[in-house]
Write an enzyme that holds these catalytic residues in place. Structure first.
Site, PDB file in Angstrom:
ATOM      1  N   CYS A 253       0.912  -1.173   0.021  1.00 43.09           N
ATOM      2  CA  CYS A 253       0.026  -0.034  -0.031  1.00 43.09           C
ATOM      3  C   CYS A 253       0.894   1.487  -0.064  1.00 43.09           C
ATOM      4  O   CYS A 253       0.098   2.450  -0.191  1.00 43.09           O
ATOM      5  CB  CYS A 253      -0.838   0.158   1.350  1.00 43.09           C
ATOM      6  SG  CYS A 253      -2.034  -1.347   1.262  1.00 43.09           S
TER       7      CYS A 253
ATOM      8  N   HIS B  54      -2.651   7.032   4.109  1.00 42.49           N
ATOM      9  CA  HIS B  54      -3.105   5.725   3.564  1.00 42.49           C
ATOM     10  C   HIS B  54      -4.640   5.449   4.308  1.00 42.49           C
ATOM     11  O   HIS B  54      -4.615   5.577   5.401  1.00 42.49           O
ATOM     12  CB  HIS B  54      -1.913   4.598   3.628  1.00 42.49           C
ATOM     13  CG  HIS B  54      -2.713   3.486   3.175  1.00 42.49           C
ATOM     14  ND1 HIS B  54      -3.474   3.272   2.242  1.00 42.49           N
ATOM     15  CD2 HIS B  54      -2.476   2.037   3.642  1.00 42.49           C
ATOM     16  CE1 HIS B  54      -3.769   1.872   2.081  1.00 42.49           C
ATOM     17  NE2 HIS B  54      -3.329   1.290   3.048  1.00 42.49           N
TER      18      HIS B  54
ATOM     19  N   ASN C  26      -9.825   0.455   1.711  1.00 48.80           N
ATOM     20  CA  ASN C  26      -8.381   0.337   1.431  1.00 48.80           C
ATOM     21  C   ASN C  26      -8.322  -0.273  -0.142  1.00 48.80           C
ATOM     22  O   ASN C  26      -8.274  -1.211  -0.477  1.00 48.80           O
ATOM     23  CB  ASN C  26      -7.974  -0.733   2.329  1.00 48.80           C
ATOM     24  CG  ASN C  26      -6.369  -0.558   2.351  1.00 48.80           C
ATOM     25  OD1 ASN C  26      -5.740  -0.383   1.301  1.00 48.80           O
ATOM     26  ND2 ASN C  26      -5.844  -1.274   3.131  1.00 48.80           N
TER      27      ASN C  26
HETATM   28  N1  COA Z   1     -17.789  -8.818  10.744  1.00 49.81           N
HETATM   29  C1  COA Z   1     -18.043  -9.331  12.133  1.00 49.81           C
HETATM   30  N2  COA Z   1     -16.890  -9.907  12.856  1.00 49.81           N
HETATM   31  C2  COA Z   1     -15.781  -9.984  12.406  1.00 49.81           C
HETATM   32  C3  COA Z   1     -15.739  -9.484  11.012  1.00 49.81           C
HETATM   33  C4  COA Z   1     -16.395  -8.921  10.333  1.00 49.81           C
HETATM   34  N3  COA Z   1     -16.266  -8.574   9.080  1.00 49.81           N
HETATM   35  N4  COA Z   1     -14.140  -9.523  11.048  1.00 49.81           N
HETATM   36  C5  COA Z   1     -13.636 -10.332  12.102  1.00 49.81           C
HETATM   37  N5  COA Z   1     -14.841 -10.283  12.902  1.00 49.81           N
HETATM   38  C6  COA Z   1     -14.643 -10.884  14.340  1.00 49.81           C
HETATM   39  C7  COA Z   1     -13.441 -11.724  14.740  1.00 49.81           C
HETATM   40  O1  COA Z   1     -13.687 -13.029  14.267  1.00 49.81           O
HETATM   41  C8  COA Z   1     -13.353 -11.493  16.054  1.00 49.81           C
HETATM   42  O2  COA Z   1     -14.205 -12.560  16.601  1.00 49.81           O
HETATM   43  P1  COA Z   1     -13.819 -13.459  18.097  1.00 49.81           P
HETATM   44  O3  COA Z   1     -13.268 -12.111  19.083  1.00 49.81           O
HETATM   45  O4  COA Z   1     -15.058 -14.087  18.204  1.00 49.81           O
HETATM   46  O5  COA Z   1     -12.693 -14.380  17.468  1.00 49.81           O
HETATM   47  C9  COA Z   1     -13.771 -10.140  16.437  1.00 49.81           C
HETATM   48  O6  COA Z   1     -14.700  -9.722  15.250  1.00 49.81           O
HETATM   49  C10 COA Z   1     -12.691  -9.176  16.626  1.00 49.81           C
HETATM   50  O7  COA Z   1     -11.804  -9.320  15.707  1.00 49.81           O
HETATM   51  P2  COA Z   1     -10.396  -8.480  15.603  1.00 49.81           P
HETATM   52  O8  COA Z   1      -9.568  -9.112  14.614  1.00 49.81           O
HETATM   53  O9  COA Z   1      -9.802  -8.537  17.077  1.00 49.81           O
HETATM   54  O10 COA Z   1     -10.962  -7.120  15.462  1.00 49.81           O
HETATM   55  P3  COA Z   1     -10.260  -5.814  15.341  1.00 49.81           P
HETATM   56  O11 COA Z   1     -10.835  -4.887  16.084  1.00 49.81           O
HETATM   57  O12 COA Z   1      -8.634  -6.017  15.251  1.00 49.81           O
HETATM   58  O13 COA Z   1     -10.377  -5.253  13.804  1.00 49.81           O
HETATM   59  C11 COA Z   1      -9.464  -5.263  11.543  1.00 49.81           C
HETATM   60  C12 COA Z   1     -10.266  -6.027  12.588  1.00 49.81           C
HETATM   61  C13 COA Z   1      -9.215  -6.267  10.364  1.00 49.81           C
HETATM   62  C14 COA Z   1     -10.748  -4.197  11.100  1.00 49.81           C
HETATM   63  C15 COA Z   1      -8.276  -4.382  11.988  1.00 49.81           C
HETATM   64  O14 COA Z   1      -7.433  -5.468  12.963  1.00 49.81           O
HETATM   65  C16 COA Z   1      -7.623  -3.936  11.103  1.00 49.81           C
HETATM   66  O15 COA Z   1      -8.091  -2.716  10.599  1.00 49.81           O
HETATM   67  N6  COA Z   1      -6.090  -4.100  10.842  1.00 49.81           N
HETATM   68  C17 COA Z   1      -5.340  -3.445   9.873  1.00 49.81           C
HETATM   69  C18 COA Z   1      -5.651  -3.960   8.688  1.00 49.81           C
HETATM   70  C19 COA Z   1      -5.029  -2.950   7.701  1.00 49.81           C
HETATM   71  O16 COA Z   1      -5.102  -1.958   7.442  1.00 49.81           O
HETATM   72  N7  COA Z   1      -4.482  -3.978   6.437  1.00 49.81           N
HETATM   73  C20 COA Z   1      -4.081  -3.356   5.348  1.00 49.81           C
HETATM   74  C21 COA Z   1      -2.600  -2.697   5.650  1.00 49.81           C
HETATM   75  S1  COA Z   1      -2.259  -1.819   4.161  1.00 49.81           S
END
Ligand code: COA
Length: 327
Positions: free
Chosen positions: A115, A254, A284
């Site tokens: 990215c 970003h 994204n």
């Molecule tokens: N809808 C509902 N629930 C979801 C879900 C969705 N789309 N995706 C994941 N979950 C669930 C998970 O299974 C987890 O459930 P559990 O607690 O029963 O295991 C729960 O939500 C929490 O998941 P978690 O991964 O801890 O959530 P989070 O607050 O970390 O948010 C992201 C997840 C992916 C949004 C976050 O980690 C993020 O933005 N990371 C950076 C990603 C990024 O920017 N990548 C590109 C880089 S260029």
């Protein structure tokens, strides 16, 4: 005497018309509009139609940027396309674009820095021009992430979208790109990867069955890295340009997740009204995210001549980069 400054002469974007809302996603995987909005800030993303691809989006963005810069394709000395979803493994999408534009004298190559690709392209093009490579550059960030997203994986499929952004750069008498800063840490590669399709795991029916041709991500780890590196990369480019953070008129980060942007902004002490946000509309779009945001900020009169604009990105690699521009 030859000037040693490189300015942004014009920007453009190529946005697919197809929209995929959070409500649409509710019908595809077990998720909800509330969850996606609260955790990411995203409300919808744009998705390419079967006839669209990296080259069609790039071409649209390129023509707009060239027109606004009053530069014709035949004047271009270099074309750099930053992407993780090229038209095909080779030839480079930049070469395909060169042919479509008729930019016959341009050197062309693709660049892959996750990215952060567009910030890498900006930095490389600026140094290429300043080093004597020519007068004009076209840089593009383009992605069709919908083609590599696992639509059965709710932890990633809600995050990504498609689009392209472009900028034309040119040698100028007055300062433009004041400083850039690029970095990488390959140890973090496994946190965000597309495992198969390269020389390590060539495509077979088994790799397809095991869904190895889709994005795999450790969301939490990437989140923590992103917040930390956005702050560090912003501070480093400001230090290089000897500009205090208070002087920056607009931050164009970003657009991965509103919570990442907010956390980084809090650490830097930047108020919301000096941050450009459009993650809610596009999700994204990887390499395309910063140039789409930059172009939209300009179109919405958020950037004026003389303004200081700070671009900061991070992504797969892991990579990061920042650029400070006098508009
Ligand atoms: N809808 C509902 N629930 C979801 C879900 C969705 N789309 N995706 C994941 N979950 C669930 C998970 O299974 C987890 O459930 P559990 O607690 O029963 O295991 C729960 O939500 C929490 O998941 P978690 O991964 O801890 O959530 P989070 O607050 O970390 O948010 C992201 C997840 C992916 C949004 C976050 O980690 C993020 O933005 N990371 C950076 C990603 C990024 O920017 N990548 C590109 C880089 S260029």
């Amino acid at each position: 005497m030859r000037s040693h400054c490189v300015k942004v002469l014009g920007t453009g974007s190529g946005i697919p018309e197809g929209r995929l809302t959070n409500n649409d996603l509710e019908k595809m995987v077990e998720t909800s509009d509330e969850w996606i909005t609260a955790r990411t800030g995203i409300k919808e993303r744009r998705i390419v139609k079967p006839h669209e691809s990296a080259a069609t989006l790039s071409l649209q963005a390129a023509w707009t940027a060239l027109e606004r810069a009053s530069v014709s394709p035949s004047e271009l000395d270099v074309i750099i396309v930053a992407t993780v979803t090229p038209e095909m493994p080779f030839p480079a999408t930049a070469c395909i674009l060169q042919d479509q534009l008729g930019a016959t004298k341009a050197a062309c190559f693709d660049l892959e820095a996750g990215c952060t690709g567009f910030v890498y392209a900006l930095s490389v093009a600026e140094k290429y021009l300043r080093g004597g490579g020519g007068e004009k550059a076209l840089i593009i960030g383009v992605e069709t992430l919908s083609r590599i997203v696992d639509w059965q994986d709710r932890s990633t499929c809600v995050l990504f979208g498609d689009g392209a952004g472009a900028a034309v750069l040119g040698i100028a008498d007055e300062p433009g790109v004041l400083a850039t800063y690029l970095g990488a840490d390959g140890r973090g590669g496994p946190l965000l990867e597309l495992p198969a399709g390269g020389s390590r795991i060539p495509p077979t029916s088994e790799t397809i069955e095991r869904r190895l041709h889709y994005i795999k991500m450790s969301g939490n780890e990437v989140f923590r890295f992103a917040v930390k590196i956005m702050e560090e990369a912003s501070r480093e480019v400001l230090r290089r340009a000897r500009v205090p953070i208070e002087d920056v008129d607009l931050f164009v980060p970003h657009q991965a997740n509103i919570r990442i942007i907010d956390s980084a902004a809090k650490r830097l002490g930047i108020p919301r009204d000096r941050i450009f946000l459009n993650v809610q509309k596009y999700g994204n779009t990887s390499s395309a995210s910063i140039p789409i945001a930059l172009n939209e900020a300009w179109e919405e009169n958020r950037i004026f001549a003389g303004d200081l604009v700070l671009l900061v990105g991070f992504g797969a690699g892991l990579t990061w980069g920042s650029a400070l521009i006098r508009w």
